[in-house]
Every structure is written in C-alpha cells, then in structure tokens.
Design a protein around this motif. Structure first.
Motif, PDB file in Angstrom:
ATOM      1  N   UNK A 162       0.932  -1.058   0.189  1.00 25.27           N
ATOM      2  CA  UNK A 162       0.060   0.088   0.046  1.00 25.27           C
ATOM      3  C   UNK A 162       0.932   1.192   0.013  1.00 25.27           C
ATOM      4  N   UNK A 163       2.004   1.184   0.838  1.00 24.33           N
ATOM      5  CA  UNK A 163       2.907   2.286   0.852  1.00 24.33           C
ATOM      6  C   UNK A 163       3.508   2.597  -0.452  1.00 24.33           C
ATOM      7  N   UNK A 164       4.047   1.518  -1.274  1.00 27.67           N
ATOM      8  CA  UNK A 164       4.547   1.809  -2.666  1.00 27.67           C
ATOM      9  C   UNK A 164       3.708   2.457  -3.521  1.00 27.67           C
ATOM     10  N   UNK A 165       2.347   2.011  -3.626  1.00 26.08           N
ATOM     11  CA  UNK A 165       1.393   2.336  -4.237  1.00 26.08           C
ATOM     12  C   UNK A 165       1.063   3.763  -3.859  1.00 26.08           C
ATOM     13  N   UNK A 166       1.227   4.128  -2.756  1.00 28.12           N
ATOM     14  CA  UNK A 166       1.010   5.585  -2.287  1.00 28.12           C
ATOM     15  C   UNK A 166       1.986   6.378  -2.922  1.00 28.12           C
ATOM     16  N   UNK A 167       3.206   5.937  -2.805  1.00 31.35           N
ATOM     17  CA  UNK A 167       4.241   6.889  -3.448  1.00 31.35           C
ATOM     18  C   UNK A 167       4.504   7.133  -4.871  1.00 31.35           C
ATOM     19  N   UNK A 168       3.812   5.868  -5.592  1.00 30.98           N
ATOM     20  CA  UNK A 168       3.597   6.094  -7.162  1.00 30.98           C
ATOM     21  C   UNK A 168       2.544   6.911  -7.482  1.00 30.98           C
ATOM     22  N   UNK A 169       1.408   6.797  -6.808  1.00 32.72           N
ATOM     23  CA  UNK A 169       0.274   7.625  -7.243  1.00 32.72           C
ATOM     24  C   UNK A 169      -0.254   8.793  -6.394  1.00 32.72           C
ATOM     25  N   UNK A 170       0.301   8.735  -4.913  1.00 36.08           N
ATOM     26  CA  UNK A 170      -0.208   9.880  -4.108  1.00 36.08           C
ATOM     27  C   UNK A 170      -1.688   9.262  -3.434  1.00 36.08           C
ATOM     28  N   UNK A 171      -2.215   8.257  -3.976  1.00 34.11           N
ATOM     29  CA  UNK A 171      -3.568   7.747  -3.258  1.00 34.11           C
ATOM     30  C   UNK A 171      -3.327   6.633  -2.239  1.00 34.11           C
ATOM     31  N   UNK A 172      -4.185   6.510  -1.118  1.00 29.33           N
ATOM     32  CA  UNK A 172      -4.049   5.482  -0.208  1.00 29.33           C
ATOM     33  C   UNK A 172      -4.992   4.614  -0.495  1.00 29.33           C
TER      34      UNK A 172
END
Length: 490
Positions: A162-172
């Motif tokens: 979830x954290x890596x996706x947040x860094x890629x997209x800005x969405x949690x």
C-alpha cells in the motif's frame, strides 16, 4: 502493451516487465545487489525502512529500463507484490513516521495473545480465522502503547505494498486481502474487525479506502512518471501480499490448488472455499487474491520464518567466496540423513506453527570426527524440508490435501537436494515453473487492467519446467529423530 511487476521482498526489490500479448518476461532487475539487512535493535525485533523500499523500487525500475529491451513508454499498468504483515505508518503528507515493523518481528506476540484470550478464542477464530497473535493489528497496538507520540501523528496505516502504491500515485488504498493478513477483517460480518479495533482503541479512519485487489488503486503521478521514464496516468491495478501473489503467479486460484515457496521464509499456501481455521492458530487463513463476496477463495498459509535466511546465514559464516551453487553441490556429496547431523531452522523470530514460540536455530548431534562443512549444508536443507513436513502435517489436520504442489524454480528449489528432500518427506510431487513474484505482480496488473479476463487466461502459456516425484528414500527415520529433537526444544 507492457506490464510492470514490482516485488517488495525482504532481501531486495525485484521488478519485471512482461509482454501482455505472450505473457513472457522481457526484462528483470533487482536492487540492491547485496541482500538488504533487517534492523534488529532488540532480540525478536525486525524492522526495515519504508523510504529505503521506495528508493530501491525506483532504482530497480531505472535499472530494468536501462536494459534497452523495451520502451518504458509502452508500460500501461503496474502490479505490486510485497512482504506480508508489515506495519507502515504515514502522516497526512504520506510520509512514513517510523521504520516498518515487518513480518518476522515478535514484539507484539503477548499483546495479540491477550486480545485472543480477552475477546474469546472461539470468537476470534470464527470471525477472523486467526488469533490476533503477532499480526499487523497487534503491532499497531504495540506502537500505541509504547510510542504514543508517533501514534498521535498517524493518518493512515498501511501494508508495505500500500505504501509503495501511495508513493507512485499519491492515493492511499488497501484491500480485503491486505486487511485480512493484518487481522483487520471480520469474515463472518464481511466488514472491518470492529470488535478487535475497538478493543485496541483504533479509529476506523486509520484504514485507507478499501478496493478490490484487481482494480485501479491510482494512476502514476506526473512527477514520478518523469523520474521513472514512464507515461503519466499508468494504472496501479493490482496489490497483493507475496504469498497470495506467489500462488497467483503459479495459477493457484481455485479450491484444492497448492503453492509453495522457499525464499527468506518458507510457505505452503493452499486455496479453499471454506472458512477454515486451526484451533491453535498454527496455520493462518486470509482472503486470497481471487476472493469475492459471492465466491469465497481463501488462502490457508503455513509459514516457516527461517528457511532461506538460515541458508544465507550458513553461507555468510563460511569462506568469503562461498556461494549457493557451491553449497548445493557440496550438500549433494553427503548421503541422506547427513550422517545423523540435525538442524532446527527456527532462528528468525516467533514461529506461528510452533504456537508463536521462539525456539531458535540449532545444530545438533555434531560428531567432530565425521561431520564436515558439506554435512552442515545438507543438514540445513534437510532440516528446512523437515520443517515443511511438520507444517504440512498440520495443514492435513485442518483438511488441506494436495495431489501436487506448484513452486517457482528459484531460491531453495534451485537445490536438487532440497527439492528432492521436500518431495520425499512430504510424499507430494512438485511442479516447478519459471515464474517469480515480480512476474506474477505484472500478470496481476494485466488482470486488474482488464487485459486478461482471468488468471487462467493470463497463464494459458505457462509450462511446467520440471516435475519432481517421490523416490525411494530413508528420510522418514531422520525426520522422526528431528521431530523428537524439536519436541524436546518445545
């Protein structure tokens, strides 16, 4: 169209780019070259830096791009696999507040055990299919109790992917599969684990938006797309823990299908459509990647913490030029049973299949006149295979049967000694495939983006590399002696 898979492992980050038309791997890269260390400030603790994961993810993607084997602008979707059960805490700006408390950290065992007793064992098992034990929710409770100043700053809690996706997209975002592996999900109520969260005093606002595993978890931001050389707007369309993802990469999605892996940890993972749980919570049940409200697909997971980590430890204390290939060759020069030398491979935190006890790793029955370095290498690999057998028997107690086990030809399954020992002592054939976590994550991205209609379609071209079948052997006697030594330890 190309698919990018990211595997956030304990030892390194691996990425793969897959051609969606053929399902074939075009290029792969790992970063860093040296295996990542685990931070252990105290005995039983295990942490890693989320910022380090993010930096390494970027470096791995850039390294893969530099291969020149594809045009990065042709990547249309990204999938993420990640080490399970890790706790990542972020503030309102998406910055991590502390190191991640990762999967093999044991500090929250007693907190989880108390919750199990206070909420009621029958309640926890029937609703969560697990004891809160040492899982993510209990790790968060440890932070709340011991680091209140950090807890007060938390905006969202996350699993590593979830954290890596947040860094890629800005969405949690998160998923039911991710929440279940943290024991944040109530299967009977089909909702958040309200009673456990209330017991620990957690606000539901800490949970990110819940989305299906195969769905759009955000699109690549302009800033990050420029850094990585990718198009703006690329989807992140899949996120899953490493073991459910490993099962997906082996096309293990339907009831009765079983996968195995023997990397840093060792896992047997079987799919069922029933709400199975072990009364002692020695094996654990989570929502599989293919789980939906209408079609229950649950993954029953047996985990051994110290498999590849023990093999690495033995390599590192040997000669400076020792490598795994040489270790495997030397182990093959020693006969089955390693002339009585036994290894208990449990030196990486509390073992769930041993009722969350920390028993440590042991080298037993050493004969200074007989045993050599090669004996140690063989005894380590057989000891790991014996631990799999011990856990496999627990799975069978809980109704999980297997006529064949699928695994990637990687890590310990590259060793003929380990692979044959695993098959001989479990009595179950193993099919080996040329698939790994990052490849599976890329395929998952294709399913999430609607490029593939199903896992069966996505893996239509996947072929068995090698079939290993049980041979006549003398390992049962050695296993019984091993099991007796383990019972004495316990």
């Amino acid at each position: 169209m190309l698919l990018l898979g990211i595997d956030v492992g304990t030892s390194s980050i691996k990425v793969s780019v897959v051609d969606s038309a053929t399902g074939k791997n075009i290029a792969s890269a790992s970063y860093p070259e040296k295996e990542t260390e685990i931070i252990a400030v105290k005995n039983g603790w295990a942490e890693q830096s989320p910022e380090m994961w993010w930096s390494n993810v970027q470096q791995a993607i850039l390294k893969c791009n530099a291969s020149g084997k594809y045009d990065p602008k042709n990547i249309v979707s990204i999938g993420i696999a990640y080490q399970m059960h890790g706790l990542v805490l972020v503030d309102k700006n998406g910055n991590s507040l502390r190191n991640s408390i990762i999967w093999c950290d044991s500090r929250a065992v007693e907190i989880g055990n108390k919750a199990f007793a206070d909420l009621g064992e029958d309640f926890c098992l029937s609703h969560y299919l697990n004891s809160p034990g040492n899982f993510t929710a209990s790790k968060l409770a440890w932070v709340k109790q011991n680091e209140p100043e950090i807890y007060a700053k938390i905006d969202k809690i996350m699993l590593p992917g979830d954290y890596i996706a947040l860094k890629l997209t800005g969405e949690a975002t998160t998923s039911v599969s991710a929440l279940s592996e943290g024991v944040f999900w109530d299967f009977e109520a089909d909702s958040l684990a309200t009673e456990l969260m209330d017991y620990y005093g957690f606000s539901k606002d800490l949970i990110p938006e819940i989305k299906p595993v195969f769905s759009t978890h955000g699109t690549l931001s302009k800033e990050i797309s420029e850094v990585l050389g990718l198009k703006t707007g690329v989807w992140v369309s899949y996120k899953a823990g490493d073991q459910p993802n490993n099962a997906l990469s082996l096309n293990v999605t339907e009831p009765g299908e079983v996968a195995a892996t023997a990397g840093t940890s060792g896992v047997i993972y079987g799919v069922t459509d029933k709400l199975l749980f072990d009364q002692q919570s020695r094996v654990n049940t989570f929502a599989h990647v293919s789980h939906t409200k209408t079609d229950s697909r649950l993954g029953v997971l047996l985990c051994i913490n110290g498999t590849g980590s023990l093999n690495r430890w033995i390599k590192n204390i040997g000669s400076a030029d020792m490598d795994y290939k040489t270790m495997n060759e030397l182990s093959a020069t020693v006969k089955e049973g390693a002339d009585g030398l036994s290894v208990l491979p449990f030196g990486n935190g509390a073992e769930r299949m041993l009722n969350n006890k920390i028993v440590g790793a042991s080298l037993l029955n050493i004969d200074l006149n007989i045993h050599s370095q090669a004996h140690i290498f063989r005894a380590v690999q057989e000891g790991i295979a014996f631990a799999f057998r011990y856990g496999f028997d627990i799975l069978k107690e809980n109704g999980m049967q297997a006529s064949v086990i699928r695994a990637g030809k990687a890590n310990l399954f590259l060793s003929d000694v380990f692979a044959q020992s695993f098959v001989n002592i479990t009595g179950v054939p193993v099919e080996l495939y040329d698939n790994d976590g990052s490849h599976g994550a890329a395929i998952g991205a294709g399913i999430g983006a609607g490029i593939f209609a199903s896992a069966s379609e996505a893996f239509a071209n996947s072929k068995v590399m090698q079939l290993i079948e049980p041979k006549t052997n003398n390992l049962e006697e050695a296993y019984q002696k091993w099991a007796h030594l383990l019972s004495q330890k316990l």
